[in-house]
Scaffold this motif. Structure first.
Motif, PDB file in Angstrom:
ATOM      1  N   GLY A  85       0.824  -1.205   0.000  1.00  0.00           N
ATOM      2  CA  GLY A  85       0.000   0.000   0.000  1.00  0.00           C
ATOM      3  C   GLY A  85       0.858   1.254   0.000  1.00  0.00           C
ATOM      4  N   ALA A  86       1.989   1.193   0.706  1.00  0.00           N
ATOM      5  CA  ALA A  86       2.895   2.340   0.763  1.00  0.00           C
ATOM      6  C   ALA A  86       3.451   2.672  -0.624  1.00  0.00           C
ATOM      7  N   LYS A  87       3.678   1.647  -1.435  1.00  0.00           N
ATOM      8  CA  LYS A  87       4.155   1.883  -2.803  1.00  0.00           C
ATOM      9  C   LYS A  87       3.100   2.621  -3.625  1.00  0.00           C
ATOM     10  N   VAL A  88       1.845   2.243  -3.419  1.00  0.00           N
ATOM     11  CA  VAL A  88       0.743   2.906  -4.126  1.00  0.00           C
ATOM     12  C   VAL A  88       0.679   4.378  -3.731  1.00  0.00           C
ATOM     13  N   VAL A  89       0.753   4.639  -2.431  1.00  0.00           N
ATOM     14  CA  VAL A  89       0.672   6.008  -1.925  1.00  0.00           C
ATOM     15  C   VAL A  89       1.838   6.849  -2.440  1.00  0.00           C
ATOM     16  N   ALA A  90       3.048   6.309  -2.339  1.00  0.00           N
ATOM     17  CA  ALA A  90       4.231   7.059  -2.761  1.00  0.00           C
ATOM     18  C   ALA A  90       4.174   7.400  -4.248  1.00  0.00           C
ATOM     19  N   LYS A  91       3.714   6.461  -5.051  1.00  0.00           N
ATOM     20  CA  LYS A  91       3.622   6.729  -6.493  1.00  0.00           C
ATOM     21  C   LYS A  91       2.597   7.827  -6.765  1.00  0.00           C
ATOM     22  N   ALA A  92       1.496   7.808  -6.024  1.00  0.00           N
ATOM     23  CA  ALA A  92       0.474   8.843  -6.201  1.00  0.00           C
ATOM     24  C   ALA A  92       1.011  10.211  -5.805  1.00  0.00           C
ATOM     25  N   TRP A  93       1.882  10.250  -4.811  1.00  0.00           N
ATOM     26  CA  TRP A  93       2.456  11.525  -4.370  1.00  0.00           C
ATOM     27  C   TRP A  93       3.385  12.137  -5.412  1.00  0.00           C
ATOM     28  N   VAL A  94       4.109  11.295  -6.146  1.00  0.00           N
ATOM     29  CA  VAL A  94       5.111  11.822  -7.080  1.00  0.00           C
ATOM     30  C   VAL A  94       4.617  11.864  -8.522  1.00  0.00           C
ATOM     31  N   ASP A  95       3.505  11.209  -8.800  1.00  0.00           N
ATOM     32  CA  ASP A  95       3.009  11.112 -10.179  1.00  0.00           C
ATOM     33  C   ASP A  95       1.543  11.557 -10.199  1.00  0.00           C
ATOM     34  N   SER A  96       1.308  12.797 -10.602  1.00  0.00           N
ATOM     35  CA  SER A  96      -0.047  13.350 -10.569  1.00  0.00           C
ATOM     36  C   SER A  96      -0.997  12.608 -11.509  1.00  0.00           C
ATOM     37  N   ASP A  97      -0.485  12.132 -12.631  1.00  0.00           N
ATOM     38  CA  ASP A  97      -1.336  11.378 -13.558  1.00  0.00           C
ATOM     39  C   ASP A  97      -1.777  10.055 -12.927  1.00  0.00           C
ATOM     40  N   TYR A  98      -0.834   9.394 -12.258  1.00  0.00           N
ATOM     41  CA  TYR A  98      -1.182   8.137 -11.588  1.00  0.00           C
ATOM     42  C   TYR A  98      -2.186   8.404 -10.466  1.00  0.00           C
ATOM     43  N   LYS A  99      -1.990   9.492  -9.731  1.00  0.00           N
ATOM     44  CA  LYS A  99      -2.914   9.839  -8.650  1.00  0.00           C
ATOM     45  C   LYS A  99      -4.329  10.030  -9.187  1.00  0.00           C
ATOM     46  N   ALA A 100      -4.454  10.698 -10.314  1.00  0.00           N
ATOM     47  CA  ALA A 100      -5.773  10.914 -10.908  1.00  0.00           C
ATOM     48  C   ALA A 100      -6.417   9.581 -11.279  1.00  0.00           C
ATOM     49  N   ARG A 101      -5.629   8.679 -11.853  1.00  0.00           N
ATOM     50  CA  ARG A 101      -6.162   7.361 -12.212  1.00  0.00           C
ATOM     51  C   ARG A 101      -6.535   6.570 -10.961  1.00  0.00           C
ATOM     52  N   LEU A 102      -5.735   6.713  -9.916  1.00  0.00           N
ATOM     53  CA  LEU A 102      -5.965   5.982  -8.673  1.00  0.00           C
ATOM     54  C   LEU A 102      -7.285   6.392  -8.029  1.00  0.00           C
ATOM     55  N   LEU A 103      -7.547   7.689  -8.001  1.00  0.00           N
ATOM     56  CA  LEU A 103      -8.775   8.178  -7.385  1.00  0.00           C
ATOM     57  C   LEU A 103      -9.993   7.916  -8.267  1.00  0.00           C
ATOM     58  N   ASP A 104      -9.764   7.827  -9.561  1.00  0.00           N
ATOM     59  CA  ASP A 104     -10.859   7.568 -10.492  1.00  0.00           C
ATOM     60  C   ASP A 104     -11.232   6.090 -10.533  1.00  0.00           C
ATOM     61  N   ASP A 105     -10.226   5.223 -10.507  1.00  0.00           N
ATOM     62  CA  ASP A 105     -10.456   3.772 -10.569  1.00  0.00           C
ATOM     63  C   ASP A 105      -9.332   3.085  -9.800  1.00  0.00           C
ATOM     64  N   GLY A 106      -9.548   2.935  -8.496  1.00  0.00           N
ATOM     65  CA  GLY A 106      -8.509   2.363  -7.647  1.00  0.00           C
ATOM     66  C   GLY A 106      -8.095   0.970  -8.069  1.00  0.00           C
ATOM     67  N   THR A 107      -9.061   0.161  -8.475  1.00  0.00           N
ATOM     68  CA  THR A 107      -8.759  -1.213  -8.870  1.00  0.00           C
ATOM     69  C   THR A 107      -7.780  -1.246 -10.040  1.00  0.00           C
ATOM     70  N   ALA A 108      -8.068  -0.470 -11.071  1.00  0.00           N
ATOM     71  CA  ALA A 108      -7.216  -0.468 -12.258  1.00  0.00           C
ATOM     72  C   ALA A 108      -5.833   0.098 -11.954  1.00  0.00           C
ATOM     73  N   ALA A 109      -5.780   1.192 -11.184  1.00  0.00           N
ATOM     74  CA  ALA A 109      -4.495   1.832 -10.898  1.00  0.00           C
ATOM     75  C   ALA A 109      -3.611   0.954 -10.021  1.00  0.00           C
ATOM     76  N   ILE A 110      -4.198   0.311  -9.022  1.00  0.00           N
ATOM     77  CA  ILE A 110      -3.418  -0.598  -8.178  1.00  0.00           C
ATOM     78  C   ILE A 110      -2.992  -1.808  -8.994  1.00  0.00           C
ATOM     79  N   GLY A 111      -3.842  -2.214  -9.933  1.00  0.00           N
ATOM     80  CA  GLY A 111      -3.494  -3.317 -10.824  1.00  0.00           C
ATOM     81  C   GLY A 111      -2.292  -3.004 -11.690  1.00  0.00           C
ATOM     82  N   GLU A 112      -2.082  -1.721 -11.996  1.00  0.00           N
ATOM     83  CA  GLU A 112      -0.904  -1.334 -12.780  1.00  0.00           C
ATOM     84  C   GLU A 112       0.385  -1.726 -12.064  1.00  0.00           C
ATOM     85  N   LEU A 113       0.332  -1.760 -10.739  1.00  0.00           N
ATOM     86  CA  LEU A 113       1.506  -2.126  -9.944  1.00  0.00           C
ATOM     87  C   LEU A 113       1.498  -3.604  -9.581  1.00  0.00           C
TER      88      LEU A 113
END
Length: 230
Positions: A85-113
């Protein structure tokens, strides 16, 4: 749910449960936290001894492969846990595009990792802000995102936490040492077997020069449940 032919709403039922647990709830949550952090250097419990005996018998009868069991243990000790989970959070902090995808569709964005799995197939990520603080609970049992947070802590499964987090979240958070101002809205998210939640904590000040790996090291399990901040 009904009582004496009269329907009772889920929230009303939970409120009644919270009132009933109020006298002992603080102690119950505290005891659950203490039990989780207790030193495990003690004589094995009866259950642990029985499990070991059963493992020995099954192994001797060639009904259990010790290497397969070791693989399962290694999975939960080293590969599944809050570090994911910490990897997901850290990536969202440094990558605004990933953060947008994460908040829009958490399942898909976490699946990217490649961090989806059993007990975490469907994920929703909610973001803490200066105006909103999020708290996750499972009022019915202990639904929890295993692939990103590991196994649920003892207090998360306690009846006191499950009942009171919905009814009086500020009081519960205060028992965890977290005081949330009255100006901040607290949103409580009820995890189910179909949907599990992960809190995206606010990035701490003074971390602008930290890289993604360093940021992941400061993210805690409790901050991703919502009972702590960073």
């Amino acid at each position: 749910m009904s009582r004496g032919g009269q329907k009772i709403g889920r929230r009303k039922f939970l409120k009644g449960a919270a009132v009933g647990a109020a006298a002992v709830s603080s102690t119950a949550i505290s005891n659950a936290q203490d039990a989780e952090s207790a030193d495990h250097q003690h004589v094995p419990s009866d259950i642990a001894l029985r499990v070991k005996a059963l493992e020995t018998v099954l192994t001797e009868k060639n009904l259990l492969d010790p290497s397969a069991l070791d693989e399962v243990v290694d999975q939960y000790e080293n590969r599944i846990g809050p570090q994911n989970g910490a990897k997901v959070v850290a990536k969202a902090w440094v990558d605004s595009d990933y953060k947008a995808r994460l908040l829009d569709d958490g399942t898909a964005a976490i699946g990217e990792l490649d961090l989806l799995g059993r007990q975490g197939e469907h994920m929703v990520v909610v973001e803490n802000t200066t105006e909103v603080h999020n708290l996750v609970v499972c009022t019915l049992c202990s639904c929890y995102p295993w692939p990103t947070l590991g196994l649920p802590p003892t207090w998360y499964k306690s009846s006191a936490y499950r009942a009171r987090a919905v009814i009086e979240p500020r009081a519960v958070l205060l028992e965890f040492g977290l005081e949330v101002s009255d100006e901040t809205e607290i949103r409580v998210w009820d995890s189910t077997a179909e949907m599990r939640y992960l809190v995206l904590p606010r990035r701490p000040e003074g971390t602008e020069d930290m890289n993604e790996e360093e940021l992941a090291d400061i993210v805690t399990r409790d901050s991703m449940i919502g009972v702590a901040v960073l």
